[in-house]
Design a protein around this motif. Structure first.
Motif, PDB file in Angstrom:
ATOM      1  N   ALA A   5     -11.927 -26.586 -11.597  1.00 33.39           N
ATOM      2  CA  ALA A   5     -11.349 -26.386 -10.272  1.00 33.39           C
ATOM      3  C   ALA A   5      -9.920 -26.923 -10.274  1.00 33.39           C
ATOM      4  O   ALA A   5      -9.670 -28.057 -10.694  1.00 33.39           O
ATOM      5  N   VAL A   6      -8.992 -26.075  -9.809  1.00 32.91           N
ATOM      6  CA  VAL A   6      -7.577 -26.435  -9.832  1.00 32.91           C
ATOM      7  C   VAL A   6      -6.941 -26.057  -8.494  1.00 32.91           C
ATOM      8  O   VAL A   6      -6.950 -24.890  -8.103  1.00 32.91           O
ATOM      9  N   MET A   7      -6.413 -27.053  -7.782  1.00 33.93           N
ATOM     10  CA  MET A   7      -5.659 -26.797  -6.564  1.00 33.93           C
ATOM     11  C   MET A   7      -4.203 -26.622  -6.974  1.00 33.93           C
ATOM     12  O   MET A   7      -3.594 -27.520  -7.556  1.00 33.93           O
ATOM     13  N   ILE A   8      -3.667 -25.442  -6.680  1.00 36.62           N
ATOM     14  CA  ILE A   8      -2.331 -25.072  -7.166  1.00 36.62           C
ATOM     15  C   ILE A   8      -1.370 -24.934  -5.994  1.00 36.62           C
ATOM     16  O   ILE A   8      -1.706 -24.326  -4.972  1.00 36.62           O
ATOM     17  N   HIS A   9      -0.186 -25.481  -6.150  1.00 43.08           N
ATOM     18  CA  HIS A   9       0.904 -25.293  -5.185  1.00 43.08           C
ATOM     19  C   HIS A   9       2.025 -24.556  -5.917  1.00 43.08           C
ATOM     20  O   HIS A   9       2.576 -25.068  -6.896  1.00 43.08           O
ATOM     21  N   VAL A  10       2.342 -23.378  -5.419  1.00 46.24           N
ATOM     22  CA  VAL A  10       3.376 -22.531  -6.025  1.00 46.24           C
ATOM     23  C   VAL A  10       4.697 -22.786  -5.313  1.00 46.24           C
ATOM     24  O   VAL A  10       4.740 -22.963  -4.085  1.00 46.24           O
TER      25      VAL A  10
END
Length: 98
Positions: A5-10
């Motif tokens: 699980a990876v929370m990504i902020h672009v």
């Protein structure tokens, strides 16, 4: 099976480009040994925020086999420039509930 699980902020303004490049990267990860499936979810409340879920047969399928592969280098080149900050990757295992 494990769940990555990876929370990504672009980076702002790069969302469309990220999604396009993620489609390309999906073709890479889906061919890896130990890969089961993955999905990318776009946050409805926060622009530029995504949740990546990847199912692997084992932890090593991700941390050793994928990350140690030449394919990972292509994945990294495609996607890592979009991250701000760099995401934390976590792994989960299923809890049996009677």
């Amino acid at each position: 099976m494990i769940l990555e699980a990876v929370m990504i902020h672009v980076k702002p303004g790069q969302e469309e480009n990220y999604e396009d490049d993620f489609r390309k990267a999906s073709q890479i990860i889906s061919t890896m040994q130990g890969y089961i499936n993955h999905e990318l979810q776009r946050c409805m409340e926060v622009k530029g925020k995504y949740l990546l879920l990847v199912r692997w047969e084992t932890l090593e399928s991700h941390t050793v086999d994928f990350r140690g592969s030449t394919e990972y280098q292509v994945w990294r080149k495609l996607l890592h420039p979009y991250y701000e900050p760099f995401p934390i990757v976590e792994h989960f295992e299923h809890v049996q509930i009677p």
